[in-house]
Design a protein around this motif. Structure first.
Motif, PDB file in Angstrom:
ATOM      1  N   VAL A  68       0.840  -1.191   0.000  1.00  0.00           N
ATOM      2  CA  VAL A  68       0.000   0.000   0.000  1.00  0.00           C
ATOM      3  C   VAL A  68       0.881   1.249   0.000  1.00  0.00           C
ATOM      4  O   VAL A  68       0.578   2.234  -0.674  1.00  0.00           O
ATOM      5  CB  VAL A  68      -0.930  -0.002   1.226  1.00  0.00           C
ATOM      6  N   LEU A  69       1.986   1.201   0.754  1.00  0.00           N
ATOM      7  CA  LEU A  69       2.905   2.337   0.819  1.00  0.00           C
ATOM      8  C   LEU A  69       3.707   2.441  -0.483  1.00  0.00           C
ATOM      9  O   LEU A  69       3.924   1.443  -1.176  1.00  0.00           O
ATOM     10  CB  LEU A  69       3.856   2.191   2.003  1.00  0.00           C
ATOM     11  N   PRO A  70       4.193   3.646  -0.804  1.00  0.00           N
ATOM     12  CA  PRO A  70       4.952   3.834  -2.045  1.00  0.00           C
ATOM     13  C   PRO A  70       6.222   2.986  -2.096  1.00  0.00           C
ATOM     14  O   PRO A  70       6.890   2.781  -1.081  1.00  0.00           O
ATOM     15  CB  PRO A  70       5.298   5.331  -2.019  1.00  0.00           C
ATOM     16  N   VAL A  71       6.533   2.523  -3.277  1.00  0.00           N
ATOM     17  CA  VAL A  71       7.732   1.718  -3.524  1.00  0.00           C
ATOM     18  C   VAL A  71       8.797   2.603  -4.159  1.00  0.00           C
ATOM     19  O   VAL A  71       8.496   3.450  -4.995  1.00  0.00           O
ATOM     20  CB  VAL A  71       7.413   0.536  -4.458  1.00  0.00           C
ATOM     21  N   SER A  72      10.041   2.427  -3.746  1.00  0.00           N
ATOM     22  CA  SER A  72      11.141   3.192  -4.328  1.00  0.00           C
ATOM     23  C   SER A  72      12.348   2.282  -4.511  1.00  0.00           C
ATOM     24  O   SER A  72      12.946   1.828  -3.522  1.00  0.00           O
ATOM     25  CB  SER A  72      11.518   4.380  -3.438  1.00  0.00           C
ATOM     26  N   LYS A  73      12.696   2.008  -5.749  1.00  0.00           N
ATOM     27  CA  LYS A  73      13.849   1.157  -6.019  1.00  0.00           C
ATOM     28  C   LYS A  73      15.171   1.848  -5.694  1.00  0.00           C
ATOM     29  O   LYS A  73      16.216   1.204  -5.632  1.00  0.00           O
ATOM     30  CB  LYS A  73      13.833   0.706  -7.478  1.00  0.00           C
ATOM     31  N   SER A  74      15.135   3.157  -5.473  1.00  0.00           N
ATOM     32  CA  SER A  74      16.364   3.891  -5.187  1.00  0.00           C
ATOM     33  C   SER A  74      16.674   3.974  -3.701  1.00  0.00           C
ATOM     34  O   SER A  74      17.709   4.515  -3.313  1.00  0.00           O
ATOM     35  CB  SER A  74      16.264   5.312  -5.760  1.00  0.00           C
ATOM     36  N   SER A  75      15.785   3.474  -2.839  1.00  0.00           N
ATOM     37  CA  SER A  75      16.037   3.505  -1.402  1.00  0.00           C
ATOM     38  C   SER A  75      15.736   2.130  -0.807  1.00  0.00           C
ATOM     39  O   SER A  75      14.746   1.492  -1.160  1.00  0.00           O
ATOM     40  CB  SER A  75      15.184   4.578  -0.719  1.00  0.00           C
TER      41      SER A  75
END
Length: 607
Positions: free
Chosen positions: A535-542
């Motif tokens: 549900v929370l945003p996904v970030s491949k950079s973190s």
């Protein structure tokens, strides 16, 4: 030619062709003369990355550092992006504030220079300000954006550039990518004139007006509460800008300087070198030692503290045994939440529309509190950029968001959509008055009163105990390798990527405890959702992983976006006692260090 393929000489020539600051030009020419290729490569090979935290780096010459050129480049790109993204942006203008750090005033003037050249109105806060005043001003002035020049609680060698959007919140994805691209397209300086802010008709200086409005908002929070006239407390701004702001806020509760409010003399004035603390962060172990010693000299049992830009807050109380107890960020968070809820007239609104938030790395006791009492709770990603923006979204849906916090001693109250250490200090003094009136009585120490209230909270909502710390990872590749090791440490569990790629598999246990939940916000996997999409945003950079063990322990591991750290947050819940929870958390820490982090072997360093 890409920067990564250029020779050192070409990179240096690129720098010298753009930089107009004599000091930073000399740094590069001196390194060239000395043949220091390694240092030149570190400073020039890569560009400082603009992200949701803006910019933050060491103060030095070089494309990867904080200096006048990189600040000017960032400001040019930001002005172009904002002009294209916000209606009437030039007329609405930009709010610019700065603190006392080395180069802060110069960076603020160069930021103004770029925006003035673009045709923006500039609302220039022309004296040292604490960080929360910038988002507050953006909101009150309906500005298109804001910039605060500060490195918050980072070491003296650093500085930073924090960006706020037109809603008075820090930027979130994907705006950071758009701004970064605009910066790359506007690297050639348009103008380099730090005096332009003194002579342009587009500049106004609204600091007095904004400060008055800010304290009017704090007065609403203070209500008619006055501190006990006998209360005395020691305050430290940690060599930062908080002093005059804290004094004026405390006065709203009737506090008088040198009668109720005392200030650590060695830390009272802004000093960008932070001479009495190794790390200017009241959260760090030992940071309040001088404040406690100053209190002991004049028999004061309460210390309150801000970090240098005064957006964070911490407190410590001395018990009857003479020992100091520093409250954790989570303890302060649940005390604030409990106090606010306990003093509300809940008959005047729909309880289900009352909302409180915290970050995923913070204590889950707030969730338990909300579930028991019937108000709305939500967790966000770490950082007030997420808490503030989500609060605005919920308010648009009719929710009354009265409080948000995260364990890194950040607290948000109504009137501003960012953490505010000055507002938190005032609310803590108000909380203590409530404890005096309702719990502790005249014969109990302040520490005993706080402990009684915490015990009431834990007894009703669960004994939650945290063990939060970090490892130092001087090379980002170390952090990457540790997370890769965790994901590939297959021991028979299900694949941890919804795309069907079976390369990554989450572990099924830690020590003797079973993994019962797994969420990877880097890869985009959540074991609890029907489609395994978070549900929370996904970030491949973190890098960020959260998991549960035996349904009684929750762990979050993440890479820091602003410091060379791998942060670990462990929270254990018990129905018996805090001691039982603490023992569980300690055991899980030891298991993780032995099985996953393996300092020494991996390159992670203990703090």
């Amino acid at each position: 030619m890409p920067q990564s393929l250029k020779s050192i000489r070409e990179l240096a020539d690129d720098w010298l062709a753009l930089d107009q600051n004599e000091n930073t030009r000399k740094q590069i020419t001196d390194l060239l003369a000395a043949g220091n290729v390694a240092e030149l490569d570190r400073r020039l090979r890569t560009r400082i990355q603009f992200g949701t935290a803006g910019l933050r780096a060491k103060l030095e010459a070089g494309f990867s550092r904080m200096n006048e050129l990189t600040v000017l480049q960032a400001s040019q790109g930001l002005s172009v992006y904002v002009a294209g993204a916000v209606p009437d942006a030039l007329k609405r203008g930009i709010v610019i504030g700065y603190d006392h750090r080395h180069e802060s005033a110069e960076f603020a003037r160069l930021t103004a220079c770029a925006f003035l050249h673009k045709g923006f109105v500039v609302h220039f806060l022309d004296k040292l300000v604490h960080t929360p005043l910038v988002p507050f001003a953006v909101d009150r002035l309906h500005a298109a954006c804001g910039v605060m020049v500060t490195a918050s609680h980072n070491p003296a060698s650093a500085n930073g550039y924090k960006v706020y959007w037109s809603n008075g919140c820090q930027i979130v994805k994907p705006r950071d990518k758009g701004i970064a691209a605009a910066i790359d397209d506007n690297l050639e300086p348009w103008i380099w004139d730090k005096t332009l802010v003194d002579k342009s008709p587009l500049v106004n200086r609204p600091l007095t007006e904004i400060a008055d409005q800010y304290y009017a908002q704090l007065a609403v929070l203070a209500g008619d509460t006055k501190i006990n006239s006998m209360m005395r407390f020691m305050y430290t701004p940690m060599h930062g800008v908080g002093g005059p702001y804290a004094e004026r806020a405390a006065a709203l509760l009737g506090a008088v300087p040198d009668k109720n409010m005392f200030v650590v003399p060695e830390q009272a004035e802004p000093d960008p070198d932070f001479p009495t603390v190794e790390f200017p962060n009241p959260e760090e172990k030992g940071a309040l030692k001088l404040a406690m010693a100053s209190s002991d000299k004049i028999d004061i049992s309460l210390v309150v503290a801000n970090d240098p830009d005064a957006d964070r807050f911490s407190a410590a109380v001395k018990g009857a045994d003479g020992k100091w107890m520093q409250l954790t960020g989570n303890e302060l968070g649940i005390l604030f939440a409990y106090f606010l809820f306990s003093t509300m007239d809940t008959t005047k609104f729909e309880l289900s529309k009352l909302a409180m938030l915290n970050s995923t790395a913070s204590s889950q006791i707030l969730r338990s509190f909300a579930e028991t009492e019937g108000f709305y709770y939500e967790e966000t990603l770490t950082g007030f950029k997420w808490l503030g923006n989500r609060a605005i979204e919920l308010e648009a849906q009719g929710y009354n968001v009265v409080f948000a916090f995260e364990e890194a001693i950040g607290y948000m109250f109504p009137g501003i959509h960012d953490k505010d250490g000055i507002g938190a200090m005032m609310m803590f003094l108000k909380l203590l008055r409530w404890i005096e009136d309702t719990v502790s009585g005249t014969k109990m120490t302040r520490a005993q009163g706080i402990i009684i209230v915490l015990e009431q909270i834990y007894k009703k909502y669960g004994y939650f105990e945290n063990k939060n710390s970090y490892y130092v990872a001087l090379d980002p590749r170390v952090t990457d390798s540790v997370f890769n090791y965790i994901r590939t440490k297959s021991d028979g569990a299900a694949a941890a990527e919804p795309s069907g790629n079976n390369e990554y598999r989450y572990p099924s246990r830690v020590g003797t405890r079973q993994v019962t939940y797994w969420r990877d916000l880097t890869l985009g996997y959540d074991s609890s959702t029907p489609d395994h999409v978070p549900v929370l945003p996904v970030s491949k950079s973190s890098e960020m992983i959260t998991f549960a063990l035996d349904s009684a322990v929750r762990v979050t591991i993440r890479g820091s976006g602003t410091e060379p750290k791998l942060k670990v947050y462990i929270e254990a819940k018990s129905t018996v006692s805090r001691e039982a929870s603490r023992q569980i958390a300690d055991e899980v820490w030891d298991d993780l260090e032995r099985e996953w982090f393996r300092p020494g072997e991996t390159g992670l360093l203990r703090p």
